[in-house]
Design a protein around this motif. Structure first.
Motif, PDB file in Angstrom:
ATOM      1  N   GLN A 137       0.790  -1.241   0.096  1.00  0.00           N
ATOM      2  CA  GLN A 137      -0.022   0.036  -0.044  1.00  0.00           C
ATOM      3  C   GLN A 137       0.790   1.199   0.181  1.00  0.00           C
ATOM      4  OE1 GLN A 137      -3.192   0.456   2.787  1.00  0.00           O
ATOM      5  NE2 GLN A 137      -3.832  -1.912   2.606  1.00  0.00           N
ATOM      6  N   HIS A 138       1.945   1.170   0.491  1.00  0.00           N
ATOM      7  CA  HIS A 138       2.859   2.380   0.523  1.00  0.00           C
ATOM      8  C   HIS A 138       4.132   2.475  -0.420  1.00  0.00           C
ATOM      9  CE1 HIS A 138       1.393   1.691   5.088  1.00  0.00           C
ATOM     10  NE2 HIS A 138       0.617   2.258   4.398  1.00  0.00           N
TER      11      HIS A 138
ATOM     12  N   ASP B 164      -8.265  -2.309  -6.483  1.00  0.00           N
ATOM     13  CA  ASP B 164      -7.050  -1.972  -7.068  1.00  0.00           C
ATOM     14  C   ASP B 164      -6.594  -0.625  -6.610  1.00  0.00           C
ATOM     15  OD1 ASP B 164      -7.392  -4.111  -9.002  1.00  0.00           O
ATOM     16  OD2 ASP B 164      -8.851  -2.933 -10.107  1.00  0.00           O
ATOM     17  N   ILE B 165      -5.053  -0.605  -6.461  1.00  0.00           N
ATOM     18  CA  ILE B 165      -4.313   0.541  -5.854  1.00  0.00           C
ATOM     19  C   ILE B 165      -4.191   1.297  -7.309  1.00  0.00           C
ATOM     20  CG2 ILE B 165      -2.062   1.430  -5.068  1.00  0.00           C
ATOM     21  CD1 ILE B 165      -3.823   0.150  -2.894  1.00  0.00           C
ATOM     22  N   LEU B 166      -4.618   2.612  -7.364  1.00  0.00           N
ATOM     23  CA  LEU B 166      -4.358   3.569  -8.248  1.00  0.00           C
ATOM     24  C   LEU B 166      -3.158   4.243  -8.226  1.00  0.00           C
ATOM     25  CD1 LEU B 166      -8.114   4.985  -8.696  1.00  0.00           C
ATOM     26  CD2 LEU B 166      -6.933   2.988 -10.027  1.00  0.00           C
TER      27      LEU B 166
ATOM     28  N   GLU C 200       2.563   7.726  -0.702  1.00  0.00           N
ATOM     29  CA  GLU C 200       3.989   7.812  -0.708  1.00  0.00           C
ATOM     30  C   GLU C 200       4.320   8.340   0.545  1.00  0.00           C
ATOM     31  OE1 GLU C 200       5.034  10.986  -3.838  1.00  0.00           O
ATOM     32  OE2 GLU C 200       4.260   9.471  -5.350  1.00  0.00           O
ATOM     33  N   VAL C 201       5.322   7.712   1.375  1.00  0.00           N
ATOM     34  CA  VAL C 201       5.452   8.044   2.645  1.00  0.00           C
ATOM     35  C   VAL C 201       7.060   8.076   2.981  1.00  0.00           C
ATOM     36  CG1 VAL C 201       3.594   6.526   3.494  1.00  0.00           C
ATOM     37  CG2 VAL C 201       5.732   5.538   3.326  1.00  0.00           C
ATOM     38  N   ALA C 202       7.183   8.742   4.007  1.00  0.00           N
ATOM     39  CA  ALA C 202       8.645   8.868   4.894  1.00  0.00           C
ATOM     40  C   ALA C 202       8.578   7.671   5.997  1.00  0.00           C
ATOM     41  CB  ALA C 202       8.646  10.251   5.437  1.00  0.00           C
TER      42      ALA C 202
ATOM     43  N   ALA D 247       5.628   9.900   8.171  1.00  0.00           N
ATOM     44  CA  ALA D 247       4.615  10.914   7.685  1.00  0.00           C
ATOM     45  C   ALA D 247       4.073  10.375   6.165  1.00  0.00           C
ATOM     46  CB  ALA D 247       5.278  12.378   7.593  1.00  0.00           C
ATOM     47  N   THR D 248       3.091  11.016   6.068  1.00  0.00           N
ATOM     48  CA  THR D 248       2.486  10.766   4.691  1.00  0.00           C
ATOM     49  C   THR D 248       3.015  11.899   3.739  1.00  0.00           C
ATOM     50  OG1 THR D 248       0.487   9.537   5.253  1.00  0.00           O
ATOM     51  CG2 THR D 248       0.350  10.752   3.226  1.00  0.00           C
ATOM     52  N   VAL D 249       3.668  11.713   2.674  1.00  0.00           N
ATOM     53  CA  VAL D 249       4.048  12.512   1.596  1.00  0.00           C
ATOM     54  C   VAL D 249       3.012  13.023   0.847  1.00  0.00           C
ATOM     55  CG1 VAL D 249       5.847  13.389   0.081  1.00  0.00           C
ATOM     56  CG2 VAL D 249       6.411  11.830   2.185  1.00  0.00           C
ATOM     57  N   ARG D 250       2.256  12.023   0.282  1.00  0.00           N
ATOM     58  CA  ARG D 250       1.217  12.149  -0.695  1.00  0.00           C
ATOM     59  C   ARG D 250       0.265  11.091  -0.639  1.00  0.00           C
ATOM     60  NH1 ARG D 250       1.840  12.955  -7.388  1.00  0.00           N
ATOM     61  NH2 ARG D 250       2.026  10.714  -7.411  1.00  0.00           N
ATOM     62  N   PRO D 251      -1.007  11.145  -0.532  1.00  0.00           N
ATOM     63  CA  PRO D 251      -1.942  10.219  -0.256  1.00  0.00           C
ATOM     64  C   PRO D 251      -2.048   9.522  -1.415  1.00  0.00           C
ATOM     65  CG  PRO D 251      -3.251  12.193  -0.629  1.00  0.00           C
ATOM     66  CD  PRO D 251      -1.667  12.657  -0.629  1.00  0.00           C
ATOM     67  N   GLY D 252      -2.532   8.168  -1.324  1.00  0.00           N
ATOM     68  CA  GLY D 252      -2.711   7.177  -2.356  1.00  0.00           C
ATOM     69  C   GLY D 252      -4.298   6.953  -2.488  1.00  0.00           C
TER      70      GLY D 252
END
Length: 100
Positions: free
Chosen positions: A50-51, A81-83, A87-89, A70-75
Motif C-alpha cells: 500500500q505504501h 486495485d491501488i491506483l 507516498e511516505v517517509a 509521515a504521509t508525503v502524498r496520499p494514495g
C-alpha cells in the motif's frame, strides 16, 4: 461512463486543490465513483502493498524502525486495485540514512 482518464484528472485536482473545501468537493466526487483516498498515519507499519517509500528518516529506537513517519502524498484505491500508492517517509535504522 467514467474513464480512467477522468479519475486521473480528479486525483490530480485533489492534489493541487487550493483549499480544504475545494479538495473535499473533489474527494466526494471521487467517492461517488468508488475511489477511496488512502493515508498512512504516523506509527503504523510500512506495508509495501500500500505504501511507497519516498524518504527515509532515522528511527529513534529499534521499535520505530519500518514504521511510517509521515504521509508525503496520499494514495488512491478503486475497489481492490491501488491506483496510486501512499507516498511516505519511513523510519529506518540510522545507518540506512544518508550522512550529512
Amino acid at each position: 461512463m467514467v474513464t480512467g482518464e477522468n479519475i486521473d484528472d480528479l486525483i490530480a485536482a485533489a492534489d493541487v486543490a487550493a483549499d480544504d473545501r475545494e479538495r473535499g468537493v473533489v474527494i466526494e466526487r471521487l467517492a461517488t465513483l468508488g475511489v477511496e483516498r488512502l493515508d498512512a498515519p504516523p506509527g503504523i507499519a510500512f506495508d509495501p502493498t500500500q505504501h511507497r517509500a519516498v524518504s527515509l528518516v532515522p528511527a529513534s529506537s529499534p521499535a520505530d524502525e519500518n514504521t511510517i513517519d509521515a504521509t508525503v502524498r496520499p494514495g488512491w484505491r478503486l475497489g481492490p486495485d491501488i491506483l496510486r500508492f501512499v507516498e511516505v517517509a519511513v523510519k529506518v535504522p540510522p545507518s540506512r540514512c544518508a550522512q550529512r
